[in-house]
Structures are given as C-alpha cells and as structure tokens.
Scaffold this motif. Sequence first.
Motif, PDB file in Angstrom:
ATOM      1  N   VAL A  14       0.831  -1.193   0.000  1.00  0.00           N
ATOM      2  CA  VAL A  14       0.000   0.000   0.000  1.00  0.00           C
ATOM      3  C   VAL A  14       0.870   1.249   0.000  1.00  0.00           C
ATOM      4  O   VAL A  14       2.084   1.151  -0.098  1.00  0.00           O
ATOM      5  N   LEU A  15       0.249   2.432   0.135  1.00  0.00           N
ATOM      6  CA  LEU A  15       1.025   3.657   0.135  1.00  0.00           C
ATOM      7  C   LEU A  15       0.662   4.598   1.256  1.00  0.00           C
ATOM      8  O   LEU A  15      -0.136   4.312   2.082  1.00  0.00           O
ATOM      9  N   ARG A  16       1.249   5.788   1.215  1.00  0.00           N
ATOM     10  CA  ARG A  16       1.087   6.725   2.282  1.00  0.00           C
ATOM     11  C   ARG A  16       1.259   8.185   1.905  1.00  0.00           C
ATOM     12  O   ARG A  16       0.931   8.552   0.813  1.00  0.00           O
ATOM     13  N   SER A  17       1.815   9.093   2.720  1.00  0.00           N
ATOM     14  CA  SER A  17       1.901  10.526   2.374  1.00  0.00           C
ATOM     15  C   SER A  17       3.203  11.273   2.722  1.00  0.00           C
ATOM     16  O   SER A  17       4.112  10.728   3.132  1.00  0.00           O
ATOM     17  N   ALA A  18       3.413  12.525   2.744  1.00  0.00           N
ATOM     18  CA  ALA A  18       4.623  13.295   2.492  1.00  0.00           C
ATOM     19  C   ALA A  18       5.675  13.548   3.566  1.00  0.00           C
ATOM     20  O   ALA A  18       5.528  13.196   4.677  1.00  0.00           O
ATOM     21  N   ALA A  19       6.804  14.301   3.221  1.00  0.00           N
ATOM     22  CA  ALA A  19       7.805  14.581   4.236  1.00  0.00           C
ATOM     23  C   ALA A  19       9.001  15.433   3.843  1.00  0.00           C
ATOM     24  O   ALA A  19       9.111  15.856   2.736  1.00  0.00           O
ATOM     25  N   PHE A  20       9.975  15.652   4.828  1.00  0.00           N
ATOM     26  CA  PHE A  20      11.210  16.384   4.547  1.00  0.00           C
ATOM     27  C   PHE A  20      12.153  16.470   5.735  1.00  0.00           C
ATOM     28  O   PHE A  20      11.824  16.142   6.828  1.00  0.00           O
ATOM     29  N   ASN A 391       8.555   6.891  16.058  1.00  0.00           N
ATOM     30  CA  ASN A 391       9.654   7.811  15.760  1.00  0.00           C
ATOM     31  C   ASN A 391       9.276   9.269  15.965  1.00  0.00           C
ATOM     32  O   ASN A 391      10.021  10.157  15.553  1.00  0.00           O
ATOM     33  N   SER A 392       8.137   9.519  16.598  1.00  0.00           N
ATOM     34  CA  SER A 392       7.669  10.896  16.752  1.00  0.00           C
ATOM     35  C   SER A 392       8.616  11.738  17.599  1.00  0.00           C
ATOM     36  O   SER A 392       8.596  12.968  17.531  1.00  0.00           O
ATOM     37  N   GLY A 393       9.486  11.076  18.375  1.00  0.00           N
ATOM     38  CA  GLY A 393      10.454  11.813  19.178  1.00  0.00           C
ATOM     39  C   GLY A 393      11.437  12.612  18.342  1.00  0.00           C
ATOM     40  O   GLY A 393      12.079  13.540  18.840  1.00  0.00           O
ATOM     41  N   ALA A 394      11.590  12.264  17.066  1.00  0.00           N
ATOM     42  CA  ALA A 394      12.473  13.029  16.186  1.00  0.00           C
ATOM     43  C   ALA A 394      11.950  14.445  15.982  1.00  0.00           C
ATOM     44  O   ALA A 394      12.715  15.347  15.613  1.00  0.00           O
ATOM     45  N   LEU A 395      10.665  14.641  16.208  1.00  0.00           N
ATOM     46  CA  LEU A 395      10.053  15.966  16.106  1.00  0.00           C
ATOM     47  C   LEU A 395       9.744  16.524  17.491  1.00  0.00           C
ATOM     48  O   LEU A 395       9.989  17.692  17.779  1.00  0.00           O
ATOM     49  N   GLY A 396       9.232  15.671  18.365  1.00  0.00           N
ATOM     50  CA  GLY A 396       8.866  16.103  19.711  1.00  0.00           C
ATOM     51  C   GLY A 396       7.368  16.195  19.871  1.00  0.00           C
ATOM     52  O   GLY A 396       6.615  16.345  18.904  1.00  0.00           O
ATOM     53  N   GLY A 397       6.919  16.087  21.098  1.00  0.00           N
ATOM     54  CA  GLY A 397       5.496  16.123  21.396  1.00  0.00           C
ATOM     55  C   GLY A 397       4.972  17.528  21.585  1.00  0.00           C
ATOM     56  O   GLY A 397       5.648  18.521  21.279  1.00  0.00           O
ATOM     57  N   GLU A 398       3.755  17.598  22.105  1.00  0.00           N
ATOM     58  CA  GLU A 398       3.105  18.897  22.307  1.00  0.00           C
ATOM     59  C   GLU A 398       3.930  19.762  23.253  1.00  0.00           C
ATOM     60  O   GLU A 398       4.312  19.331  24.341  1.00  0.00           O
ATOM     61  N   ARG A 643      12.835   2.663   9.190  1.00  0.00           N
ATOM     62  CA  ARG A 643      12.604   3.407  10.432  1.00  0.00           C
ATOM     63  C   ARG A 643      13.414   4.702  10.466  1.00  0.00           C
ATOM     64  O   ARG A 643      12.952   5.730  10.937  1.00  0.00           O
ATOM     65  N   LYS A 644      14.628   4.645   9.945  1.00  0.00           N
ATOM     66  CA  LYS A 644      15.449   5.849   9.904  1.00  0.00           C
ATOM     67  C   LYS A 644      14.824   6.878   8.963  1.00  0.00           C
ATOM     68  O   LYS A 644      14.806   8.082   9.267  1.00  0.00           O
ATOM     69  N   ALA A 645      14.289   6.406   7.828  1.00  0.00           N
ATOM     70  CA  ALA A 645      13.605   7.329   6.908  1.00  0.00           C
ATOM     71  C   ALA A 645      12.410   7.978   7.600  1.00  0.00           C
ATOM     72  O   ALA A 645      12.166   9.184   7.464  1.00  0.00           O
ATOM     73  N   ASP A 646      11.689   7.189   8.371  1.00  0.00           N
ATOM     74  CA  ASP A 646      10.530   7.744   9.069  1.00  0.00           C
ATOM     75  C   ASP A 646      10.946   8.801  10.081  1.00  0.00           C
ATOM     76  O   ASP A 646      10.262   9.816  10.259  1.00  0.00           O
ATOM     77  N   SER A 647      12.073   8.578  10.759  1.00  0.00           N
ATOM     78  CA  SER A 647      12.569   9.574  11.701  1.00  0.00           C
ATOM     79  C   SER A 647      12.814  10.905  11.000  1.00  0.00           C
ATOM     80  O   SER A 647      12.467  11.972  11.514  1.00  0.00           O
ATOM     81  N   ARG A 648      13.398  10.855   9.805  1.00  0.00           N
ATOM     82  CA  ARG A 648      13.640  12.087   9.044  1.00  0.00           C
ATOM     83  C   ARG A 648      12.334  12.727   8.602  1.00  0.00           C
ATOM     84  O   ARG A 648      12.201  13.950   8.579  1.00  0.00           O
ATOM     85  N   ILE A 649      11.372  11.903   8.262  1.00  0.00           N
ATOM     86  CA  ILE A 649      10.067  12.421   7.835  1.00  0.00           C
ATOM     87  C   ILE A 649       9.380  13.151   8.985  1.00  0.00           C
ATOM     88  O   ILE A 649       8.789  14.221   8.810  1.00  0.00           O
ATOM     89  N   TRP A 650       9.456  12.565  10.176  1.00  0.00           N
ATOM     90  CA  TRP A 650       8.905  13.245  11.353  1.00  0.00           C
ATOM     91  C   TRP A 650       9.576  14.603  11.548  1.00  0.00           C
ATOM     92  O   TRP A 650       8.914  15.616  11.811  1.00  0.00           O
ATOM     93  N   ALA A 651      10.902  14.646  11.426  1.00  0.00           N
ATOM     94  CA  ALA A 651      11.632  15.880  11.659  1.00  0.00           C
ATOM     95  C   ALA A 651      11.218  16.984  10.695  1.00  0.00           C
ATOM     96  O   ALA A 651      11.273  18.166  11.031  1.00  0.00           O
ATOM     97  N   ALA A 652      10.788  16.597   9.507  1.00  0.00           N
ATOM     98  CA  ALA A 652      10.381  17.582   8.505  1.00  0.00           C
ATOM     99  C   ALA A 652       9.027  18.194   8.781  1.00  0.00           C
ATOM    100  O   ALA A 652       8.746  19.309   8.349  1.00  0.00           O
ATOM    101  N   ALA A 653       8.154  17.479   9.477  1.00  0.00           N
ATOM    102  CA  ALA A 653       6.799  17.959   9.795  1.00  0.00           C
ATOM    103  C   ALA A 653       6.016  18.318   8.546  1.00  0.00           C
ATOM    104  O   ALA A 653       5.260  19.280   8.541  1.00  0.00           O
ATOM    105  N   GLY A 654       6.165  17.537   7.485  1.00  0.00           N
ATOM    106  CA  GLY A 654       5.327  17.747   6.307  1.00  0.00           C
ATOM    107  C   GLY A 654       3.947  17.156   6.490  1.00  0.00           C
ATOM    108  O   GLY A 654       2.972  17.650   5.917  1.00  0.00           O
ATOM    109  N   SER A 655       3.858  16.083   7.252  1.00  0.00           N
ATOM    110  CA  SER A 655       2.567  15.488   7.582  1.00  0.00           C
ATOM    111  C   SER A 655       2.669  14.894   8.977  1.00  0.00           C
ATOM    112  O   SER A 655       3.711  14.367   9.356  1.00  0.00           O
TER     113      SER A 655
END
Length: 703
Positions: A14-20, A391-398, A643-655
């Motif tokens: 399947v697929l999913r959505s964006a990042a940076f 991996n949400s810790g790469a961006l941080g919580g509320e 998982r490493k790619a997802d960490s980078r995606i979280w850091a970008a906060a595109g979605s």
Amino acid sequence: MSHDGAGPRPSPAVLRSAAFLAAGVLAVSALTGCGSDDAAGKPLAGQDIAPAARARVADGGTLRWAVDTVPETLNTFQADADATTTLIAQAVLPSMYRLDDSGRPALHPAYLESAEVVDTEPRQVVLYKLNQQAVWSDGREIGAADFAAQWRALSGKDSAYWTARNAGYDRIERIERGGSDLEVKVTFGRPYADWKSLFSPLYPKEVMGTPDSFNDGARTRLKVTAGPFAVQRVDRRKREVTLVRSPRWWGEPAKLSKIVLQAVPRERRAEALAAGTVDLAEVDAATARRVDLAGRPRGTGTPLQGATAEGAGETGALGRYEVRKSLEPAYTQLALNGAGGPLADERVRRAVARALDRKELAEIVLEPLGLPAVPVGSHLALSGQAAYADNSGALGGEDTKEAQALLADAGWVRGGPLKERRKKEGEKAAGAEGDPASPETGTPGAGPGEPDGEDDGTYIVGEDGKAGEGPEGGDRSRDPRSLAQDGKQHVQQGGGAQGAYAPKGTAAPGAAAGPLAKDGQPLTLRFVLPAGPGSRTLHTVADRVARMLQRVGIRTETAKVSDASYFRDHIANGEYDLALYSWPASAFPATDARPIYAKPVPAADGSLNIEQNYTRVGTDQVDQLFEQAAATLDEEESRDLVRKADSRIWAAAGSIPLYQRPQLTAARRNLANTGAFGFRTPVYEDMGFLKKAARPSPRTSAG
C-alpha cells in the motif's frame, strides 16, 4: 477492510503521504500495552469476525455483502481498479502471500509450498515451489508461464499495456521454469527487498499475455480463475457482482454457495440493514450506534458513543445484526503544504506539529467507539507491523512554548504591524470569540469527544488498491485524482456549498490577544475540508486542531469544498495549507511509501513532478534511505533503514500522523468468520452462516 479508507491493494502493499528534512536521533517510545521489547509492538486491535470452526458453519447459503461500487474493472493492475476489484481478486485469484494478524506477509499454502532467495550473487534469485494441486479453473497447472506473462505486462517495457504500477516487476531480469513444472525461478537485475509483494494477485497468462486481453478482456469478466470462488457475472443494472463456489478449488471447499457483492451507498446502508436486504456492511459510527442499541436490552449502556437507556432495546430488523469493530490498516494525518506561504518554512511546520495534542485528537475519534486511542507513531507502518517504531520523538510532542519559540525564530511576532485590510462591519477576525457550534464557523456542532458518529476518512489517498502509474514510472495507485472517484465509490455524498469559505474561527480559552504577523501579513492558514455529511468527524478533528493552533497564535480559515473537488482541485493541485486525509499502511513500505515522500523534481515541461507527495516536502536523504531499504536483502537492515527514513520524515513535519482509522461492520449475528478484518486478509472459504445449534466464539476485537 474499509472500502472508505484503506483496504488491501492489488498486491499486499500500500502507500502513504509526504515529508522532509534533516536527521534527529531515532527516539523509540514504549507502545502502550505492548509488553514486548520489539519496537514494532502489537496491533492495537485484532480482528472481530465472530470466529467459528468450519464444522460449526452450515454448508451453503448466500452472503449479501454491501460494497461501494460495481467495479469498472476486474484487473487490479489498472488505474480505475478499486476496493471491490481487490475483494473479488482475493476470492478468485492466487496470491503468493497474504497478510497476517499483524499486517505482515505470510506465505499462502494453497498456492506455495515455499519461496526463498536462493542466490544473491551475481544476481538475486527467488525460487518459488508451487502447491502441486494448484490449477486454474480450466484444469491447467499454475506455472512459470503465468509468472512470466505477468512480469512482461507489468515491467513497464511495453507501453501497449495500460498498467497502473510496475514497482518491483521493473527490477526482474528473467523468469524461467525451475527443476520441475512446479518450480518458478525469478532472477532480478537489481536487488529487491520487497519481492514478497509480487504475484499477489497472480492473473493467468490468458489475461496478461497480450495488451488487448490485459487492457480490455479482464475488465468485466474473468474466464479463468483459481480460488475458492469464481466470478459468475457482473450485473451493472442490478449493481451487483455474483461470486459462486468454485468446483475446481483444491483447498477446503467454500462454505457459502454464493457471495453477492451489492453496491449500496454509505448513506443508505442503515436503510438496507433495516430492510434486511444485506447481511454484511461496513458502516459509519452513527449507524453502528443504532445497530448496537437495537440489540441491547433496554436500560443497558453501550461502548459506542456511550449510549444509555434512551433508545436501547430498539426493535426491528436491526436487532438481527451486531457491530464488529476493529482498526483499519490506515491512519488519518494532518497534511501541511510546504510548497509556499508560511508553511514553506520548516520552522512554521514544526511549530504547527508541536502545538498539537495528538493523544487528545485520537481520543476524540476512538474513545467513544470503545477502541484504543493511541496516536500513530510512524508514517510508514502501524503498530504490530515489522517496520513500525514510534519515531515521533524526532520531532517532539506537544509543547506550546517550543511552538511559540519556533514561530518567533521564523519572524512571526505578536502585535506586528498589519497592512490595512477592509472588513465588513461585525466580521470576526480569525480567532475572535464566537460559538464553535455556530453554522457560521463552518464546523459541526459536535462538542468535544462527540464526533457525530460519521466515518472520518472519506478521503483516503488510494486505498482500495487504486492503481495508476505516475510520471517516470511512479506508482499512482494512491493518486487523489483517481480518488476523485472515491466520493462515488465510497460515500456518494452531497451537501455543503461547493467552494464555500467558512467565516473565521474561534479562539481557544486563554489564547493570547493579537495576531502573529510578519511583513505586514497575519499568520493565517487555509484549512481545506470536504463538505459532505460523511466527513463530520474530520470537521470535529479540524475544529480541535484549529483551537490548538490558536493557542500558539496561528489562525485558521476553514474552506469547505465539495467532496468531488477535495482531492482533484485542492490536495492534488496544492490549493491548501492544512488538510486531513488518510493513508493505508503497507507491508512493503520501502516500495510503497517512496512515491509519497519522494522529493519533488522539475519535469521536462517545467511542471513539478510530485508523484504522491501532496505536501510537496522532500529531501535527497529520505530518497536515499528508501532506495537503500528497497535494495537491501537483509530484512532487519531494510527495516532499520525504513525506520530511519521515518525519523527524518517526522523531523520535517510535512505530515503529522494522528490516529488509526476505526473499522465498524454490521453483520448478521449468525454470520461467522467475517466482519472487521483489521490487518488480516479475509479467508473466503471459511465464511458462512452458523448451524442452528452453533454459537460463535467469544469476540476479542479491541484487545
């Protein structure tokens, strides 16, 4: 499976959505209730299908199953394939692998005795050993000729084939017979980690052998099949597809004589259930609540929306059904368009993300349904799947203070000078005090924790296995332009003023006065939402998101648009700042997620090739990690790269992933082995009606 959201696709991917953006140390938080050191954890909710041993299921009977469409094609690899196409393919065609309870690929023993990588140098070679009983319905053995025909059709080398996707098939170099007729040897020109995604479903060479048979022959009929059921007819006038028990099936014989897939619009399913014209139907929460109440003694409560004595004990046909519930293999996200405006600044996107209480948003939707309200921690997998890690810790919580600091660093300051703007007298500025339930706000009247019972994700990008190949061979199977049909296919909705803009929003309690401004402009984001009644939960979530953003000084302007134009004219075209839609989860994220997070690149005509990256945010580093993961045959290493790619995606906060989607199915009480399937691929031969004296096994769906 939700036809409204994300069901299985043509192959088990399947697929999913964006990042940076840049790195950030991978932070893996413990998943609630996992009881395991494995970062993947366990599924948050299991199947709810009223399991029963085959001996307790009656032989014969017709299952009338409400679906969204009579499909335009029976070929899952075409661009207009949909969820019903996939349902049919699962019942009538071979799949080398199917998904288990954790959303991971499992060998299908009816078709395969084994499949393994037998060589890696100088080429990757996979050897399939087929079940010696596996035959097509015309008596011919399933074999290398069928594998080779499918490879040639989907390789992308022959443009006469109107294919929807070629991911993986384009890496194959040759296919040949092995040491016997039961062996198929597949040699790859380039290493391919997700080889288990291929040949599921497998079509006979009669379909794949020529462009004409591929493009036209399999659209309305399948003469040759190889499953527990066969296609008897597709009746567009009656809006139904009839499947019948296959006499050529070598496995456990199907219990049901027929399965009739009836196209029933979502808004008419409660009526169909009350009339007793369907046996099984995926429903919204409002209908589920009615069904639940109808089957309960007066005065008892219900986990669905916390209903009490009032309305309980409703009599009539609805009392013959029960609600089976789980979580879909799909999640709802907040998308941030990084192509221009304030959100082009990564600091503003991160501020939006840090302003959100994702736990609260999950609770709004899932707690009233009695489902686990755990925020999704990955863009690329769901809890229980091999690639999952929080991996949400790469961006941080509320963190309101951190969000405000990010905005200040980006130059957005409170009380800055604004360029003069004319306003009608009495018009409320975004964030001014007002009634959140007012029709003027553009949000529904449901209060906190009351999502008004509607399904949240009318707008799932490409679930249903919608295929369609994008520019440069990219997989368009989750393309919202294909999904423009989803308004028809999934929810036949209407209502709402097309393109109407809601007046400006309301301030959260305690919000500081004065707008944030920069260069004379206020910080206001356009929040685009579908207008149809089936999107009430999305509206409720959007209202809560707007309040959270207001707390840090970000104002929102809600635009409610028609269902048909939501993806086609807004998401796909980038005409939004914020939007809510859902992505299916994949057992093969290295392949399936790549087009969704690929860095947009200029096309030859000067346009921007975004593939499925509708947030327009991407980096070379994320692209490289996906490429490495897809080419790494060590499963653990490939998983770690994902998982490493997802960490980078979280850091970008595109979605920003929010919550896994609810899956609610109304089923006749005596119907066994079907309902809310969760991750697992349905086992069609075991479905049926219980013998009169039999009772279903205890249900344990929401675990």
